[in-house]
Design an enzyme around this catalytic site. Sequence first.
Site, PDB file in Angstrom:
ATOM      1  CB  SER A  70     -34.406  10.143  -0.383  1.00 33.44           C
ATOM      2  OG  SER A  70     -33.166   9.748   0.134  1.00 33.44           O
TER       3      SER A  70
HETATM    4  N1  SAH Z   1     -29.514  10.600  -2.626  1.00 35.19           N
HETATM    5  C1  SAH Z   1     -29.551   9.229  -3.028  1.00 35.19           C
HETATM    6  C2  SAH Z   1     -29.905   8.386  -1.823  1.00 35.19           C
HETATM    7  C3  SAH Z   1     -29.107   7.164  -1.804  1.00 35.19           C
HETATM    8  S1  SAH Z   1     -29.194   6.263  -0.299  1.00 35.19           S
HETATM    9  C4  SAH Z   1     -30.526   9.043  -4.157  1.00 35.19           C
HETATM   10  O1  SAH Z   1     -31.198  10.041  -4.498  1.00 35.19           O
HETATM   11  O2  SAH Z   1     -30.630   7.978  -4.748  1.00 35.19           O
HETATM   12  C5  SAH Z   1     -27.673   6.705   0.481  1.00 35.19           C
HETATM   13  C6  SAH Z   1     -26.411   6.332  -0.248  1.00 35.19           C
HETATM   14  O3  SAH Z   1     -25.316   6.568   0.655  1.00 35.19           O
HETATM   15  C7  SAH Z   1     -26.298   4.864  -0.652  1.00 35.19           C
HETATM   16  O4  SAH Z   1     -26.093   4.800  -2.040  1.00 35.19           O
HETATM   17  C8  SAH Z   1     -25.067   4.352   0.104  1.00 35.19           C
HETATM   18  O5  SAH Z   1     -24.302   3.404  -0.611  1.00 35.19           O
HETATM   19  C9  SAH Z   1     -24.293   5.643   0.342  1.00 35.19           C
HETATM   20  N2  SAH Z   1     -23.328   5.601   1.444  1.00 35.19           N
HETATM   21  C10 SAH Z   1     -23.445   5.006   2.667  1.00 35.19           C
HETATM   22  N3  SAH Z   1     -22.323   5.209   3.404  1.00 35.19           N
HETATM   23  C11 SAH Z   1     -21.472   5.941   2.623  1.00 35.19           C
HETATM   24  C12 SAH Z   1     -20.158   6.459   2.807  1.00 35.19           C
HETATM   25  N4  SAH Z   1     -19.464   6.264   3.943  1.00 35.19           N
HETATM   26  N5  SAH Z   1     -19.602   7.153   1.806  1.00 35.19           N
HETATM   27  C13 SAH Z   1     -20.280   7.370   0.628  1.00 35.19           C
HETATM   28  N6  SAH Z   1     -21.520   6.907   0.393  1.00 35.19           N
HETATM   29  C14 SAH Z   1     -22.123   6.196   1.375  1.00 35.19           C
END
Ligand code: SAH
Length: 215
Positions: free
Chosen positions: A65
Site C-alpha cells: 500500500s
Molecule cells: N499491508 C500489506 C498490503 C498487502 S495487500 C503490505 O504492506 O504489503 C493485501 C494482502 O491481503 C495481500 O497480500 C493478499 O494476499 C492478502 N489477502 C487477501 N485476502 C486475504 C484473506 N482472506 N486472508 C488473508 N490475507 C488475504
Amino acid sequence: MQDSFLHKGHRKKLVEYLRDHCSITSPLVLRAMEQVPRHLFLESIFHEYAYQDRAFPIASNQTISHPSTVAEQSQLLEAREGDKVLEIGTGSGYQTAVLVAMGLQVYSVERQKELFDFSHKTLKEIGLRPKFQSFGDGFQGLPTFAPFDSVLVTCGAQQLPSELLKQLKVGGRMVIPLGPLQEQILYRFTKIAPTEFEKESFGRYRFVPMLGSTN
Ligand code: SAH
C-alpha cells in the site's frame, strides 16, 4: 539487508509529507513510519522510489500500500502501546512492521504462501517481529487469540467479515476497506456493545481484493 543515511533522510522527508499533507498527527504512527525501512520490503529495482507516496507490486500479484494509506489506517486504530492487534493481509510485511514499531502486539494472517514466507523472513531480519504470523484465510480471524483491541484489514472486502467483528473487544475498533472490486470506502467500526457498532467512513480507496480460502 541494509539501511543507509540516504534512506533515513528520505524517511524523514516522507514523515514531513505525511504530517503536512496527509493529516497524520499521531506521534506513535509518525515515529514508526520514520523507523521502518520500507525499501527492504520491496524488490531492489524499486528501492530508490521506496519513500515516495506510491504503491508497488509485490509477489503473488499483490500490492504494497501507499505509505499514506498505511499511516492513515494505523492512525485510525487509535491504538495504545501494548494493544493486541489482528492484521488481515500481511503482504510484504511493511504494515505489520509499522504496527510492531508502534509498540503493538501484532497477530497477522496472510493467505498467499509466498508472501507469508517472505514477510516472515524479512520481519525477522529487520528485528520487528509480530507476536504471531499465520498462513491461512483471514475471514476466520484468529479465534484462539481473540479478543483483540483492534483489527486492521489491508485488502478490500466485498462483504463485512462478521467473524472479525466478533473477535473485537467491546471498545475496540476495526478498520476495513469495504466495497466492490473497483473501489472501496475505508470504514472504522467501533464496538460499543457486544452486538452494537458505530460506523464511520474515511474516503475512497482501491485495495487488492480480500479473497476467500477457495478463490
Ligand atoms: N499491508 C500489506 C498490503 C498487502 S495487500 C503490505 O504492506 O504489503 C493485501 C494482502 O491481503 C495481500 O497480500 C493478499 O494476499 C492478502 N489477502 C487477501 N485476502 C486475504 C484473506 N482472506 N486472508 C488473508 N490475507 C488475504
